[in-house]
Design an enzyme around this catalytic site. Structure first.
Site, PDB file in Angstrom:
ATOM      1  N   CYS A 165      59.247  88.197 101.023  1.00 32.08           N
ATOM      2  CA  CYS A 165      58.933  87.585 100.931  1.00 32.08           C
ATOM      3  C   CYS A 165      58.865  87.530  99.193  1.00 32.08           C
ATOM      4  O   CYS A 165      59.754  88.488  99.114  1.00 32.08           O
ATOM      5  CB  CYS A 165      57.391  87.726 101.348  1.00 32.08           C
ATOM      6  SG  CYS A 165      56.643  89.255 100.630  1.00 32.08           S
ATOM      7  N   CYS A 195      56.256  88.052  97.122  1.00 32.40           N
ATOM      8  CA  CYS A 195      55.221  88.454  96.474  1.00 32.40           C
ATOM      9  C   CYS A 195      55.520  89.471  95.263  1.00 32.40           C
ATOM     10  O   CYS A 195      54.518  90.010  94.479  1.00 32.40           O
ATOM     11  CB  CYS A 195      54.442  89.204  98.086  1.00 32.40           C
ATOM     12  SG  CYS A 195      53.739  88.323  99.023  1.00 32.40           S
ATOM     13  N   ASP A 219      46.675  80.356 107.945  1.00 35.33           N
ATOM     14  CA  ASP A 219      46.085  81.325 106.775  1.00 35.33           C
ATOM     15  C   ASP A 219      44.802  81.797 106.534  1.00 35.33           C
ATOM     16  O   ASP A 219      43.887  80.695 106.925  1.00 35.33           O
ATOM     17  CB  ASP A 219      45.864  80.952 105.235  1.00 35.33           C
ATOM     18  CG  ASP A 219      46.072  81.474 104.702  1.00 35.33           C
ATOM     19  OD1 ASP A 219      44.942  83.095 104.410  1.00 35.33           O
ATOM     20  OD2 ASP A 219      46.413  81.503 103.068  1.00 35.33           O
ATOM     21  N   ARG A 249      42.418  83.830 104.707  1.00 33.99           N
ATOM     22  CA  ARG A 249      41.692  84.339 103.725  1.00 33.99           C
ATOM     23  C   ARG A 249      40.739  83.528 102.999  1.00 33.99           C
ATOM     24  O   ARG A 249      40.851  82.497 103.451  1.00 33.99           O
ATOM     25  CB  ARG A 249      42.775  84.585 102.744  1.00 33.99           C
ATOM     26  CG  ARG A 249      44.310  85.628 103.044  1.00 33.99           C
ATOM     27  CD  ARG A 249      45.505  84.776 101.919  1.00 33.99           C
ATOM     28  NE  ARG A 249      46.219  83.979 101.398  1.00 33.99           N
ATOM     29  CZ  ARG A 249      46.572  84.224 100.793  1.00 33.99           C
ATOM     30  NH1 ARG A 249      47.203  84.747 100.243  1.00 33.99           N
ATOM     31  NH2 ARG A 249      47.712  82.317 100.801  1.00 33.99           N
ATOM     32  N   THR A 252      49.676  78.975  90.304  1.00 36.18           N
ATOM     33  CA  THR A 252      50.432  79.472  91.814  1.00 36.18           C
ATOM     34  C   THR A 252      51.016  77.712  92.169  1.00 36.18           C
ATOM     35  O   THR A 252      50.900  76.558  91.372  1.00 36.18           O
ATOM     36  CB  THR A 252      48.980  79.396  92.602  1.00 36.18           C
ATOM     37  OG1 THR A 252      48.826  79.140  94.052  1.00 36.18           O
ATOM     38  CG2 THR A 252      48.323  78.311  91.979  1.00 36.18           C
TER      39      THR A 252
HETATM   40  N1  GTP Z   1      50.903  87.360 107.767  1.00 37.50           N
HETATM   41  C1  GTP Z   1      51.875  86.739 107.391  1.00 37.50           C
HETATM   42  N2  GTP Z   1      51.337  87.348 105.750  1.00 37.50           N
HETATM   43  C2  GTP Z   1      52.860  87.033 105.286  1.00 37.50           C
HETATM   44  C3  GTP Z   1      53.509  86.507 105.358  1.00 37.50           C
HETATM   45  N3  GTP Z   1      54.847  87.013 103.960  1.00 37.50           N
HETATM   46  C4  GTP Z   1      53.875  87.654 103.192  1.00 37.50           C
HETATM   47  N4  GTP Z   1      52.440  87.664 103.351  1.00 37.50           N
HETATM   48  C5  GTP Z   1      51.101  88.031 102.355  1.00 37.50           C
HETATM   49  O1  GTP Z   1      50.977  86.602 102.174  1.00 37.50           O
HETATM   50  C6  GTP Z   1      50.232  87.116 101.446  1.00 37.50           C
HETATM   51  C7  GTP Z   1      51.073  86.629  99.561  1.00 37.50           C
HETATM   52  O2  GTP Z   1      50.503  84.787  99.414  1.00 37.50           O
HETATM   53  P1  GTP Z   1      50.240  84.348  98.067  1.00 37.50           P
HETATM   54  O3  GTP Z   1      51.375  84.906  96.711  1.00 37.50           O
HETATM   55  O4  GTP Z   1      48.845  83.986  97.879  1.00 37.50           O
HETATM   56  O5  GTP Z   1      50.734  83.339  98.779  1.00 37.50           O
HETATM   57  P2  GTP Z   1      50.261  81.793  98.121  1.00 37.50           P
HETATM   58  O6  GTP Z   1      48.863  81.140  98.492  1.00 37.50           O
HETATM   59  O7  GTP Z   1      50.876  81.607  99.121  1.00 37.50           O
HETATM   60  O8  GTP Z   1      50.657  80.335  97.291  1.00 37.50           O
HETATM   61  P3  GTP Z   1      50.850  81.527  95.500  1.00 37.50           P
HETATM   62  O9  GTP Z   1      49.644  80.989  95.021  1.00 37.50           O
HETATM   63  O10 GTP Z   1      52.405  80.111  95.585  1.00 37.50           O
HETATM   64  O11 GTP Z   1      51.983  82.530  96.212  1.00 37.50           O
HETATM   65  C8  GTP Z   1      50.133  88.447 101.605  1.00 37.50           C
HETATM   66  O12 GTP Z   1      48.931  88.438 101.894  1.00 37.50           O
HETATM   67  C9  GTP Z   1      51.156  88.927 102.081  1.00 37.50           C
HETATM   68  O13 GTP Z   1      50.664  90.087 102.457  1.00 37.50           O
HETATM   69  C10 GTP Z   1      54.335  86.657 106.686  1.00 37.50           C
HETATM   70  O14 GTP Z   1      55.356  86.423 106.972  1.00 37.50           O
HETATM   71  N5  GTP Z   1      53.034  86.956 107.378  1.00 37.50           N
END
Ligand code: GTP
Length: 347
Positions: A201, A203, A262, A264, A285
């Site tokens: 990822c 992140c 998702d 969250r 974002t």
């Molecule tokens: N379930 C799951 N969670 C993941 C995976 N890869 C990353 N994450 C989680 O995704 C979260 C991070 O997402 P964000 O960076 O906020 O990404 P986003 O909300 O999709 O959007 P942006 O703000 O554009 O980055 C963290 O909690 C990571 O642990 C995955 O493959 N599966």
């Protein structure tokens, strides 16, 4: 996170994969399942994204998504703040928050001494100036021998509170905030990306990049929420990674484990931003749902501008994360989660 992807046309691989056995999935009755992460959503708050049931997925438009958010925000309180000199150059002020919906330590990483938390600076009964300095409720900078928290003799900075002990923000600061909204990133915990050098990822890269930009501007805030794995917890995320190695994408893997794509909530982030008086923000974002969620139902926080987070590898050939996994992950975010990103053709 977006409900806008079509699960009726799953790719072949996904169609051939069974929903994971209840023994392995997030079944409350299963002794072998990892502990369920605490759900930080308000009791009426819907999961922002898809249901874990492929057949019953509901697609919401933006105003419906906003309408479904909770009326009330969680109550947050900044417990302590400290200056952290960083290896990257700029100093940050780390704020630790408690709240009334979970027992996790959510954080605000603040760039700029003049971003102040209402709940931190609120006067507490019988506290001394020394107590205030120890909690981090001081202006300017601490130095050996300093005795007053509310005024820094060296910089001339001073705070005032009203008769109830509530911080009064200077008028000029409020006007400045409206004229020049603060750069904000909402980061969700990702142990693998931040600590274990994961190239699955982006992140870790996004976290670093947000800090770099805020350091450059001299002002900003990263709200760091303890919702690992898009809210499913690290144990479940590791299972999702194994399913991804077996051919599922990041959304499919969550669904196979009977989680939403998702899980969250961003209402704690909204409450923390309000506590820091950051109510007009420029949000880093690519995720359109995050904008709606952070603004909240009553738009007490307003995203004045969205700043895209373009992967470094897409900007310069030899930088950023180079991996097929991260490419697939970003592709899924664009195609299935509605992320506002477009891969340049020449990279
Ligand atoms: N379930 C799951 N969670 C993941 C995976 N890869 C990353 N994450 C989680 O995704 C979260 C991070 O997402 P964000 O960076 O906020 O990404 P986003 O909300 O999709 O959007 P942006 O703000 O554009 O980055 C963290 O909690 C990571 O642990 C995955 O493959 N599966």
């Amino acid at each position: 996170m977006s409900a806008a992807h079509d699960v009726s046309n799953e790719n072949d691989m996904f169609d051939r994969m069974p929903i994971i056995s209840p023994v392995l999935s997030a079944n409350e009755n299963s002794a072998q399942s990892t502990p369920k992460p605490i759900d930080i959503r308000h009791e009426d708050e819907p999961e922002l994204s898809t249901s874990s049931d492929k057949q019953s997925e509901i697609i919401y438009n933006d105003s419906e998504k906003r309408r479904l958010l909770p009326d009330e925000l969680p109550v947050v309180e900044c417990i302590a703040r400290a200056r952290i000199p960083t290896t990257q150059g700029p100093e940050i002020f780390l704020h630790l928050y408690s709240n009334n919906v979970d027992n996790k330590e959510h954080l605000a990483i603040v760039f700029g001494e003049d971003i102040r938390s209402k709940s931190l600076f609120r006067r507490r009964p019988n506290e001394t100036q020394s107590d205030r300095m120890t909690r981090g409720a001081y202006v300017g900078k601490l130095y050996p021998g300093r005795t007053v928290a509310d005024k820094d003799e060296r910089s001339g900075k001073e705070i005032t509170c009203d008769a109830n002990g509530e911080l009064i923000y200077p008028k000029e600061e409020i006007e400045q905030e409206i004229k020049d909204p603060t750069l904000v990133r909402i980061h969700s915990e990702c142990y693998t990306g931040e600590t274990a050098w994961s190239a699955r990822c982006d992140c870790g890269e996004q976290f670093d990049e947000a800090g770099r930009l805020m350091g450059k501007f001299g002002k900003g805030c990263i709200v760091y929420l303890r919702q690992e794995g898009r809210g499913i917890g690290l144990g479940e995320k590791l299972k999702a990674y194994n399913l991804q190695d077996l051919g599922a994408d990041t959304v499919q893997a969550n669904l196979l484990l009977r989680h939403p794509a998702d899980k969250r909530s961003f209402s704690l982030a909204t409450a923390i931003l309000i506590d820091l008086n950051l109510v007009n923000v420029r949000l880093l974002t690519n995720n359109p749902d995050k904008i709606i969620a952070v603004e909240g139902k009553n738009r007490l926080v307003k995203v004045i501008e969205r700043i895209p987070m373009v992967p470094l590898a897409w900007q310069h050939k030899d930088s950023g994360i180079q991996s097929t996994e991260v490419d697939g992950y970003l592709r899924t975010k664009i195609e299935r989660m509605g992320h506002l990103l477009q891969k340049p053709i020449n990279i």
